[in-house]
Design an enzyme around this catalytic site. Structure first.
Site, PDB file in Angstrom:
ATOM      1  N   CYS A  77     -45.165 131.800  66.566  1.00  0.00           N
ATOM      2  CA  CYS A  77     -45.155 133.151  67.143  1.00  0.00           C
ATOM      3  C   CYS A  77     -46.564 133.726  67.221  1.00  0.00           C
ATOM      4  CB  CYS A  77     -44.272 134.056  66.304  1.00  0.00           C
ATOM      5  SG  CYS A  77     -44.653 133.955  64.549  1.00  0.00           S
ATOM      6  N   GLU A  89     -44.935 134.472  76.720  1.00  0.00           N
ATOM      7  CA  GLU A  89     -45.041 133.531  75.606  1.00  0.00           C
ATOM      8  C   GLU A  89     -44.515 132.166  76.068  1.00  0.00           C
ATOM      9  OE1 GLU A  89     -42.334 134.077  72.299  1.00  0.00           O
ATOM     10  OE2 GLU A  89     -43.986 133.775  70.904  1.00  0.00           O
ATOM     11  N   GLU A  98     -39.002 140.547  63.748  1.00  0.00           N
ATOM     12  CA  GLU A  98     -40.253 139.772  63.868  1.00  0.00           C
ATOM     13  C   GLU A  98     -40.117 138.976  65.154  1.00  0.00           C
ATOM     14  OE1 GLU A  98     -42.749 139.974  61.922  1.00  0.00           O
ATOM     15  OE2 GLU A  98     -41.977 140.815  60.056  1.00  0.00           O
ATOM     16  N   LYS A 149     -28.160 133.015  59.054  1.00  0.00           N
ATOM     17  CA  LYS A 149     -27.828 132.041  60.101  1.00  0.00           C
ATOM     18  C   LYS A 149     -29.098 131.329  60.572  1.00  0.00           C
ATOM     19  CE  LYS A 149     -27.626 131.960  64.574  1.00  0.00           C
ATOM     20  NZ  LYS A 149     -27.951 130.565  64.927  1.00  0.00           N
TER      21      LYS A 149
HETATM   22  P1  TAP Z   1     -34.186 133.148  69.815  1.00  0.00           P
HETATM   23  O1  TAP Z   1     -33.584 132.469  70.960  1.00  0.00           O
HETATM   24  O2  TAP Z   1     -34.360 134.627  69.866  1.00  0.00           O
HETATM   25  O3  TAP Z   1     -33.283 132.750  68.558  1.00  0.00           O
HETATM   26  C1  TAP Z   1     -33.585 133.172  67.246  1.00  0.00           C
HETATM   27  C2  TAP Z   1     -32.302 133.151  66.436  1.00  0.00           C
HETATM   28  O4  TAP Z   1     -31.389 134.112  66.948  1.00  0.00           O
HETATM   29  C3  TAP Z   1     -31.571 131.811  66.484  1.00  0.00           C
HETATM   30  O5  TAP Z   1     -30.942 131.592  65.243  1.00  0.00           O
HETATM   31  C4  TAP Z   1     -30.552 132.064  67.578  1.00  0.00           C
HETATM   32  O6  TAP Z   1     -29.459 131.203  67.506  1.00  0.00           O
HETATM   33  C5  TAP Z   1     -30.158 133.499  67.297  1.00  0.00           C
HETATM   34  N1  TAP Z   1     -29.607 134.229  68.428  1.00  0.00           N
HETATM   35  C6  TAP Z   1     -29.648 133.924  69.749  1.00  0.00           C
HETATM   36  N2  TAP Z   1     -29.028 134.900  70.471  1.00  0.00           N
HETATM   37  C7  TAP Z   1     -28.594 135.833  69.584  1.00  0.00           C
HETATM   38  C8  TAP Z   1     -27.922 137.089  69.709  1.00  0.00           C
HETATM   39  N3  TAP Z   1     -27.564 137.571  70.895  1.00  0.00           N
HETATM   40  N4  TAP Z   1     -27.656 137.794  68.596  1.00  0.00           N
HETATM   41  C9  TAP Z   1     -28.026 137.339  67.371  1.00  0.00           C
HETATM   42  N5  TAP Z   1     -28.672 136.157  67.191  1.00  0.00           N
HETATM   43  C10 TAP Z   1     -28.958 135.413  68.285  1.00  0.00           C
HETATM   44  O7  TAP Z   1     -35.601 132.580  69.450  1.00  0.00           O
HETATM   45  P2  TAP Z   1     -36.008 131.052  69.254  1.00  0.00           P
HETATM   46  O8  TAP Z   1     -36.173 130.462  70.592  1.00  0.00           O
HETATM   47  O9  TAP Z   1     -35.103 130.403  68.277  1.00  0.00           O
HETATM   48  O10 TAP Z   1     -37.394 131.202  68.510  1.00  0.00           O
HETATM   49  C11 TAP Z   1     -38.566 131.378  69.183  1.00  0.00           C
HETATM   50  C12 TAP Z   1     -38.999 132.835  69.160  1.00  0.00           C
HETATM   51  O11 TAP Z   1     -39.120 133.295  67.820  1.00  0.00           O
HETATM   52  C13 TAP Z   1     -40.354 133.030  69.783  1.00  0.00           C
HETATM   53  O12 TAP Z   1     -40.333 134.131  70.641  1.00  0.00           O
HETATM   54  C14 TAP Z   1     -41.263 133.285  68.592  1.00  0.00           C
HETATM   55  O13 TAP Z   1     -42.401 134.010  68.891  1.00  0.00           O
HETATM   56  C15 TAP Z   1     -40.344 134.008  67.670  1.00  0.00           C
HETATM   57  N6  TAP Z   1     -40.827 133.922  66.275  1.00  0.00           N
HETATM   58  C16 TAP Z   1     -41.370 135.041  65.722  1.00  0.00           C
HETATM   59  C17 TAP Z   1     -41.868 134.992  64.437  1.00  0.00           C
HETATM   60  C18 TAP Z   1     -42.464 136.225  63.842  1.00  0.00           C
HETATM   61  S1  TAP Z   1     -42.690 136.249  62.255  1.00  0.00           S
HETATM   62  N7  TAP Z   1     -42.782 137.252  64.568  1.00  0.00           N
HETATM   63  C19 TAP Z   1     -41.804 133.808  63.700  1.00  0.00           C
HETATM   64  C20 TAP Z   1     -41.255 132.687  64.290  1.00  0.00           C
HETATM   65  C21 TAP Z   1     -40.761 132.767  65.598  1.00  0.00           C
HETATM   66  P3  TAP Z   1     -29.535 129.767  68.251  1.00  0.00           P
HETATM   67  O14 TAP Z   1     -30.875 129.203  68.048  1.00  0.00           O
HETATM   68  O15 TAP Z   1     -28.535 129.009  67.520  1.00  0.00           O
HETATM   69  O16 TAP Z   1     -29.258 130.050  69.671  1.00  0.00           O
END
Ligand code: TAP
Length: 481
Positions: A289, A386, A255, A181
Site C-alpha cells: 500500500c 494505484e 487503512e 476475515k
Molecule cells: P480489497 O479488495 O479491498 O479486499 C480487502 C479485504 O476486504 C479482503 O479480505 C476482501 O475479501 C474483503 N472485501 C472485499 N469486498 C468487501 C466488502 N464489500 N465488504 C467487506 N469486505 C470486503 O483489497 P485487496 O485487493 O485485497 O488489497 C489490496 C488493497 O489493500 C490495496 O488498495 C492496498 O493499498 C490496500 N492495503 C492497504 C494497507 C494500509 S495499511 N493502508 C495495507 C495493505 C494493503 P476477498 O479478498 O476475499 O475478496
C-alpha cells in the site's frame, strides 16, 4: 554485471498442509456452509480447500467473541492478557520457518521476504503489544481506558500474517475480542495462527477466524453484534464499508490504498537512492500500500539516475518464490495480474514510454516483469491510480516547491520518501508532504512502535505505536482495564 546463482530452494517439508480447513470459532475448527480452493499463484496448484463462511457462520463467530469478551477477556487483568500475547509471539517465532514457507506458497512472495520481513515483524507486533497490555493507564488516554467490545477485522492478501498481527495484537492487548476475515486468496497462515491460539491456550472465542470472499467481509462489517470495524484494503471497498457503518454507532478505522511519491534530489548519493527506489517499488512485487510507485526525480540528474536504475533492475531475479535467491515472486492472483496489465496498457496508450527488465517469465502461474514508465504526466492514469504491482511511474521536477506540488497531486496520502543530503530540506519537505509516513534516505521501514496510516483517500486511524492503541479503546470511561 549479472551473477548467475545456483538454485537454493527452501524445503516445503516444514509445512503440513491439511486437505481442508474449517472455520475457527469458539476455539475450535468447525464446518461451515460451503468450501473454496486456495492455490499457489506461482504454480496454480491447489493447496487446500477452505471453508466459506455464510451468514449463520458469521453469527456464530460474533456470538463466540461476545461471550468471550463478557465472561473472560474484558474482565481479565491486563498483566494476564499480556502473558497470552507473549506466548503467541514466542510461538510465532518457534513456527517461523513453517509460517514463512506457507506464506510464500499461498501468496507467491519470495521466501527471503516472508522469512526476513513478514514473520519477524508479525512476532514483533505481538511482543510490542504484550508489553502494553498492563500499561494502558499510562498510554496518555486517562487512567482507565476501556476496551470497545467485539471487533470485526477484514484484511488483504499482500501481507497476510503481518496484517493479521497489526489487527489482532492491539485489539487483544486492549481487552477486545475479535472476528477476523483474511483475504480469499491467502487464508492459510491465518488458519495456522488459529492453531497457535489453541497452542497458547488462549481462552475460547477471544480470536475467531472466518474465511471467505468479499461477501463474508460484508456480513462481518454489517453485523449488529460488532462494536468496531477495522479494515485494510482498497479505497473502493473502504468507501463501501464506511457507508455500511454510517449511523450504526460502530467505531471504524480504514487503512486503504496509496500512490506514494519517492522524491530524489540532485545531491542524493545515486547508488543508495537506486537501492531505495528498487526496495520502494519492487519489494513484494509492488503489492504494498505504501509502495514508492511514483518516482519524482530532479531534472538535472534524471538521465543518470534512470540509467543506474535500469542497470540495477536488470540484475533482479524473477521466478520461483521458494528460491532464496529470488527477488521478484509471483503476482498474487489472475485478477490482480489482469489489473496490472490493463493499467500498464493504459500508460502506453496515453503516451508514456514503457521499459521492462528483460527477464524470462515462467510458463505457469501469474507473473509481471519489473517495469518503468518515463514521460509520465500527472494526468496519466498510471500517475493517479494505484497499480499494486511492480510498475514505477517516473516524473521530473526542478524545484522543491514543484516536487511538493506533484507529490501531493493524488487522492491518496499514505507515505512518501525524500532523498537528499540536506537535513533542512528533509524537514521542509516532510512538513509539506500530505502523507502519514515520510521516510528520509530510506524506504519501506516498519516498526511496531511507529504509527502507520493515511490522509485523504488512504483512510483514517493509525496502526502501531501508542496512537494505534487509541483505535481499540474507549477513552471516555473510567472503569479498570
Ligand atoms: P480489497 O479488495 O479491498 O479486499 C480487502 C479485504 O476486504 C479482503 O479480505 C476482501 O475479501 C474483503 N472485501 C472485499 N469486498 C468487501 C466488502 N464489500 N465488504 C467487506 N469486505 C470486503 O483489497 P485487496 O485487493 O485485497 O488489497 C489490496 C488493497 O489493500 C490495496 O488498495 C492496498 O493499498 C490496500 N492495503 C492497504 C494497507 C494500509 S495499511 N493502508 C495495507 C495493505 C494493503 P476477498 O479478498 O476475499 O475478496
Amino acid at each position: 554485471m549479472r551473477f548467475e546463482y545456483a538454485p537454493a530452494p527452501e524445503s516445503r517439508s516444514v509445512v503440513t498442509l491439511r486437505d481442508s480447513y474449517g472455520l475457527f470459532i469458539g476455539g475450535e475448527f468447525v464446518a461451515g456452509s460451503s468450501v473454496f480452493k486456495t492455490i499457489s499463484p506461482a504454480t496454480e496448484e491447489v493447496l487446500a480447500e477452505v471453508t466459506h463462511a455464510g451468514p449463520e457462520d458469521v453469527d456464530r463467530a460474533v456470538a463466540a467473541a461476545r461471550q468471550a469478551y463478557e465472561r473472560v477477556w474484558s474482565v481479565m487483568p491486563g498483566r494476564e492478557r499480556g502473558k497470552y500475547l507473549f506466548r503467541i509471539a514466542r510461538l510465532l517465532q518457534e513456527r517461523a520457518r513453517e509460517l514463512a514457507v506457507l506464506e510464500t506458497m499461498d501468496n507467491g512472495k519470495p521466501i527471503r521476504e516472508s522469512r526476513d520481513v513478514d514473520i519477524p515483524l508479525a512476532a514483533a507486533h505481538f511482543f510490542y503489544h504484550a508489553g502494553w497490555a498492563d500499561k494502558l493507564g499510562y498510554a496518555g488516554f486517562g487512567p482507565s481506558p476501556r476496551p470497545l467490545g467485539v471487533v470485526g477485522q477484514v484484511i488483504p492478501w499482500n501481507f497476510p500474517l503481518l496484517m493479521l498481527a497489526w489487527k489482532i495484537a492491539p485489539a487483544l492487548a486492549c481487552g477486545n475480542t475479535v472476528v477476523l476475515k483474511p483475504a480469499e486468496t491467502t487464508p492459510l497462515t491465518a488458519l495456522v495462527f488459529a492453531e497457535i491460539c489453541q497452542q497458547a491456550d488462549l481462552p475460547s472465542g477471544v480470536v475467531n477466524i472466518v474465511t471467505g470472499d468479499g461477501s463474508t467481509g460484508q456480513l462481518l462489517v454489517a453485523h449488529p453484534g460488532i462494536d468496531k470495524v477495522a479494515f485494510t484494503g482498497s479505497t473502493a471497498v473502504g468507501k463501501e464499508i464506511a457507508r455500511a457503518c454510517a449511523v450504526s454507532g460502530k467505531r471504524l478505522t480504514l487503512e486503504l490504498g496509496g500512490k506514494a511519491a519517492n522524491v530524489v534530489f540532485d545531491d542524493s548519493p545515486v547508488d543508495q537512492a537506486v537501492e531505495g527506489i528498487v526496495n520502494g517499488i519492487f519489494f513484494n512485487q509492488g503489492h504494498v500500500c505504501c509502495a514508492g510507485s511514483r518516482l519524482l526525480v530532479q531534472e538535472s540528474i534524471a538521465d543518470e539516475l534512470l540509467s543506474a536504475l535500469k542497470r540495477r533492475m536488470m540484475t533482479l531475479r524473477l521466478g520461483d518464490p521458494m528460491d532464496k535467491n529470488t527477488d521478484i515472486g509471483a503476482i498474487n492472483s489472475r485478477p490482480q495480474l489482469d489489473k496490472i496489465q490493463e493499467l500498464t496498457a493504459s500508460g502506453e496508450a496515453e503516451g508514456a514510454e514503457r521499459w521492462s527488465a528483460p527477464c524470462p517469465l515462467p510458463d505457469r502461474g501469474f507473473w509481471f516483469p519489473p517495469t518503468v514508465f518515463t514521460g509520465v504526466s500527472a494526468a496519466h492514469r498510471i500517475a493517479q491510480e494505484e497499480i499494486f504491482g511492480p510498475v514505477l511511474s517516473v516524473l521530473t521536477f526542478r524545484t522543491p516547491a514543484e516536487a511538493i506540488e506533484k507529490a501531493n497531486n493524488t487522492p491518496y496520502g499514505l507515505s512518501a520518501g525524500v532523498w537528499t543530503e540536506k537535513g533542512s530540506l528533509i524537514l521542509w519537505m516532510a512538513s509539506r508532504l500530505r502523507a502519514g509516513v515520510v521516510w528520509a534516505n530510506t524506504f519501506n521501514r516498519f516498526d511496531p512502535s511507529s504509527p502507520f496510516g493515511g490522509y485523504k483517500e488512504s483512510g483514517f486511524g493509525r496502526e502501531g505505536g501508542r496512537h494505534g492503541l487509541e483505535a481499540y479503546l474507549d477513552v471516555t470511561g473510567s472503569a479498570d482495564v
